[in-house]
Design a protein around this motif. Structure first.
Motif, PDB file in Angstrom:
ATOM      1  N   GLY A  57       0.779  -1.225   0.000  1.00  0.00           N
ATOM      2  CA  GLY A  57       0.000   0.000   0.000  1.00  0.00           C
ATOM      3  C   GLY A  57       0.811   1.277   0.000  1.00  0.00           C
ATOM      4  N   GLY A  58       2.109   1.185  -0.011  1.00  0.00           N
ATOM      5  CA  GLY A  58       2.943   2.384  -0.021  1.00  0.00           C
ATOM      6  C   GLY A  58       3.051   2.983  -1.402  1.00  0.00           C
ATOM      7  N   THR A  59       3.615   4.159  -1.455  1.00  0.00           N
ATOM      8  CA  THR A  59       3.911   4.803  -2.728  1.00  0.00           C
ATOM      9  C   THR A  59       5.313   5.383  -2.632  1.00  0.00           C
ATOM     10  N   ALA A  60       5.846   5.735  -3.758  1.00  0.00           N
ATOM     11  CA  ALA A  60       7.195   6.304  -3.795  1.00  0.00           C
ATOM     12  C   ALA A  60       7.287   7.295  -4.943  1.00  0.00           C
ATOM     13  N   THR A  61       8.260   8.164  -4.841  1.00  0.00           N
ATOM     14  CA  THR A  61       8.562   9.105  -5.905  1.00  0.00           C
ATOM     15  C   THR A  61       9.956   8.785  -6.430  1.00  0.00           C
ATOM     16  N   GLY A  62      10.054   8.601  -7.739  1.00  0.00           N
ATOM     17  CA  GLY A  62      11.331   8.291  -8.360  1.00  0.00           C
ATOM     18  C   GLY A  62      11.945   9.521  -8.996  1.00  0.00           C
ATOM     19  N   ASP A  63      13.270   9.488  -9.120  1.00  0.00           N
ATOM     20  CA  ASP A  63      13.996  10.606  -9.713  1.00  0.00           C
ATOM     21  C   ASP A  63      14.963  10.062 -10.757  1.00  0.00           C
ATOM     22  N   ALA A  64      14.681  10.343 -12.021  1.00  0.00           N
ATOM     23  CA  ALA A  64      15.550   9.931 -13.121  1.00  0.00           C
ATOM     24  C   ALA A  64      16.169  11.153 -13.791  1.00  0.00           C
ATOM     25  N   SER A  65      16.351  12.227 -13.021  1.00  0.00           N
ATOM     26  CA  SER A  65      16.905  13.447 -13.604  1.00  0.00           C
ATOM     27  C   SER A  65      18.375  13.293 -13.955  1.00  0.00           C
ATOM     28  N   ALA A  66      19.051  12.290 -13.403  1.00  0.00           N
ATOM     29  CA  ALA A  66      20.457  12.061 -13.759  1.00  0.00           C
ATOM     30  C   ALA A  66      20.588  11.772 -15.252  1.00  0.00           C
ATOM     31  N   VAL A  67      19.598  11.076 -15.814  1.00  0.00           N
ATOM     32  CA  VAL A  67      19.615  10.765 -17.235  1.00  0.00           C
ATOM     33  C   VAL A  67      18.807  11.788 -18.033  1.00  0.00           C
ATOM     34  N   GLY A  68      18.143  12.721 -17.336  1.00  0.00           N
ATOM     35  CA  GLY A  68      17.397  13.775 -18.002  1.00  0.00           C
ATOM     36  C   GLY A  68      15.912  13.509 -18.123  1.00  0.00           C
ATOM     37  N   PRO A  90      15.661  11.265 -25.901  1.00  0.00           N
ATOM     38  CA  PRO A  90      16.481  10.991 -27.084  1.00  0.00           C
ATOM     39  C   PRO A  90      17.850  11.666 -27.034  1.00  0.00           C
ATOM     40  N   SER A  91      18.002  12.703 -26.210  1.00  0.00           N
ATOM     41  CA  SER A  91      19.274  13.415 -26.114  1.00  0.00           C
ATOM     42  C   SER A  91      20.214  12.826 -25.058  1.00  0.00           C
ATOM     43  N   ALA A  92      19.832  11.719 -24.417  1.00  0.00           N
ATOM     44  CA  ALA A  92      20.663  11.121 -23.359  1.00  0.00           C
ATOM     45  C   ALA A  92      21.998  10.638 -23.927  1.00  0.00           C
ATOM     46  N   GLN A  93      23.055  10.899 -23.184  1.00  0.00           N
ATOM     47  CA  GLN A  93      24.399  10.496 -23.577  1.00  0.00           C
ATOM     48  C   GLN A  93      24.709   9.106 -23.015  1.00  0.00           C
ATOM     49  N   PRO A  94      25.586   8.336 -23.664  1.00  0.00           N
ATOM     50  CA  PRO A  94      25.933   7.019 -23.151  1.00  0.00           C
ATOM     51  C   PRO A  94      26.604   7.123 -21.787  1.00  0.00           C
ATOM     52  N   GLY A  95      26.332   6.151 -20.941  1.00  0.00           N
ATOM     53  CA  GLY A  95      26.937   6.111 -19.612  1.00  0.00           C
ATOM     54  C   GLY A  95      26.052   5.357 -18.642  1.00  0.00           C
ATOM     55  N   TYR A  97      23.857   5.653 -15.172  1.00  0.00           N
ATOM     56  CA  TYR A  97      23.157   6.665 -14.389  1.00  0.00           C
ATOM     57  C   TYR A  97      22.475   6.011 -13.191  1.00  0.00           C
ATOM     58  N   GLU A  98      22.507   6.703 -12.048  1.00  0.00           N
ATOM     59  CA  GLU A  98      21.842   6.215 -10.851  1.00  0.00           C
ATOM     60  C   GLU A  98      20.413   6.744 -10.823  1.00  0.00           C
ATOM     61  N   ILE A  99      19.460   5.818 -10.770  1.00  0.00           N
ATOM     62  CA  ILE A  99      18.053   6.158 -10.663  1.00  0.00           C
ATOM     63  C   ILE A  99      17.677   5.978  -9.192  1.00  0.00           C
ATOM     64  N   VAL A 115      22.008   1.789 -17.608  1.00  0.00           N
ATOM     65  CA  VAL A 115      23.081   1.961 -18.587  1.00  0.00           C
ATOM     66  C   VAL A 115      22.462   2.424 -19.899  1.00  0.00           C
ATOM     67  N   VAL A 116      22.929   3.579 -20.388  1.00  0.00           N
ATOM     68  CA  VAL A 116      22.480   4.107 -21.676  1.00  0.00           C
ATOM     69  C   VAL A 116      23.582   3.852 -22.684  1.00  0.00           C
ATOM     70  N   SER A 117      23.216   3.244 -23.796  1.00  0.00           N
ATOM     71  CA  SER A 117      24.174   2.905 -24.839  1.00  0.00           C
ATOM     72  C   SER A 117      23.647   3.394 -26.178  1.00  0.00           C
ATOM     73  N   LEU A 118      24.528   3.852 -27.038  1.00  0.00           N
ATOM     74  CA  LEU A 118      24.117   4.232 -28.388  1.00  0.00           C
ATOM     75  C   LEU A 118      24.084   3.026 -29.314  1.00  0.00           C
ATOM     76  N   ASN A 119      24.677   1.927 -28.869  1.00  0.00           N
ATOM     77  CA  ASN A 119      24.753   0.704 -29.655  1.00  0.00           C
ATOM     78  C   ASN A 119      23.653  -0.228 -29.176  1.00  0.00           C
ATOM     79  N   GLY A 120      22.625  -0.420 -29.977  1.00  0.00           N
ATOM     80  CA  GLY A 120      21.492  -1.236 -29.578  1.00  0.00           C
ATOM     81  C   GLY A 120      21.803  -2.705 -29.420  1.00  0.00           C
ATOM     82  N   THR A 121      22.978  -3.172 -29.850  1.00  0.00           N
ATOM     83  CA  THR A 121      23.273  -4.590 -29.728  1.00  0.00           C
ATOM     84  C   THR A 121      23.477  -4.990 -28.276  1.00  0.00           C
ATOM     85  N   LEU A 122      23.753  -4.040 -27.368  1.00  0.00           N
ATOM     86  CA  LEU A 122      23.877  -4.387 -25.959  1.00  0.00           C
ATOM     87  C   LEU A 122      22.533  -4.813 -25.388  1.00  0.00           C
ATOM     88  N   THR A 123      21.437  -4.321 -25.915  1.00  0.00           N
ATOM     89  CA  THR A 123      20.110  -4.694 -25.434  1.00  0.00           C
ATOM     90  C   THR A 123      19.548  -5.866 -26.223  1.00  0.00           C
TER      91      THR A 123
END
Length: 175
Positions: A57-68, A90-95, A97-99, A115-123
């Motif tokens: 029954g709890g709720t939480a607030t998340g912060d993903a501003s590290a990745v924008g 779409p402007s996120a840089q590879p690296g 990020y802590e969510i 983990v943000v990657s520009l190379n889709g083969t990692l996913t």
């Protein structure tokens, strides 16, 4: 050497044991991890976030501003779990990020790595190009016949003028 090695070893082992014994005292909701799915993304992907840290029954607030991506909310989805979503810009840089998420009842801080990657083969998914190819030709043969005719006329005048100058130079007319 042996006389000092034994007390140092005993002291080191005692400190290690004490650290391990007191570790659960600092545990709780603060050591929970956010489950990010997928954990490796390309810019523009949507990420699903889940955790059981805040209880039923709890709720939480998340912060993903590290990745924008800004903040997002986590609401009950099944049993003791909370879930939410955010989109990686779409402007996120590879690296990496802590969510971060925080329970609204103040139970602690929950983190996960994205983990943000520009190379889709990692996913496991190929990345396809987006947008047009920037070749520099840009509309030379566009749908406007007036502009095309003006361009052809300008090229013809330049060619005729260049030919005339080269002809005068070859004759020796002083140019």
């Amino acid at each position: 050497m042996r006389r000092t090695a034994r007390p140092l070893t005993t002291t080191a082992l005692a400190l290690a044991f004490a650290a391990l014994a007191t570790a659960p005292a600092y545990g709780g909701a603060g050591t929970e991890l956010l489950e990010l799915s997928p954990a490796t993304v390309v810019p523009g992907d949507e990420v699903t976030v889940r955790t059981a840290a805040c209880g039923a029954g709890g709720t939480a607030t998340g912060d993903a501003s590290a990745v924008g991506a800004g903040s997002f909310s986590l609401t009950p989805v099944a049993g003791q779990r909370l879930g939410g979503r955010f989109e990686v810009p779409p402007s996120a840089q590879p690296g990496t990020y802590e969510i971060v998420a925080a329970c609204t009842d103040g139970d602690g801080r929950i983190t996960g790595d994205l983990v943000v990657s520009l190379n889709g083969t990692l996913t496991g998914q190929p990345t396809y190009p987006r947008g047009s190819v920037k070749t520099g030709v840009g509309g030379a043969l566009g749908p406007d016949p007036v502009q095309t005719a003006a361009g052809v006329a300008a090229l013809a005048v330049a060619a005729a003028g260049g030919t005339w100058l080269l002809h005068r130079r070859a004759r020796g007319d002083g140019i």
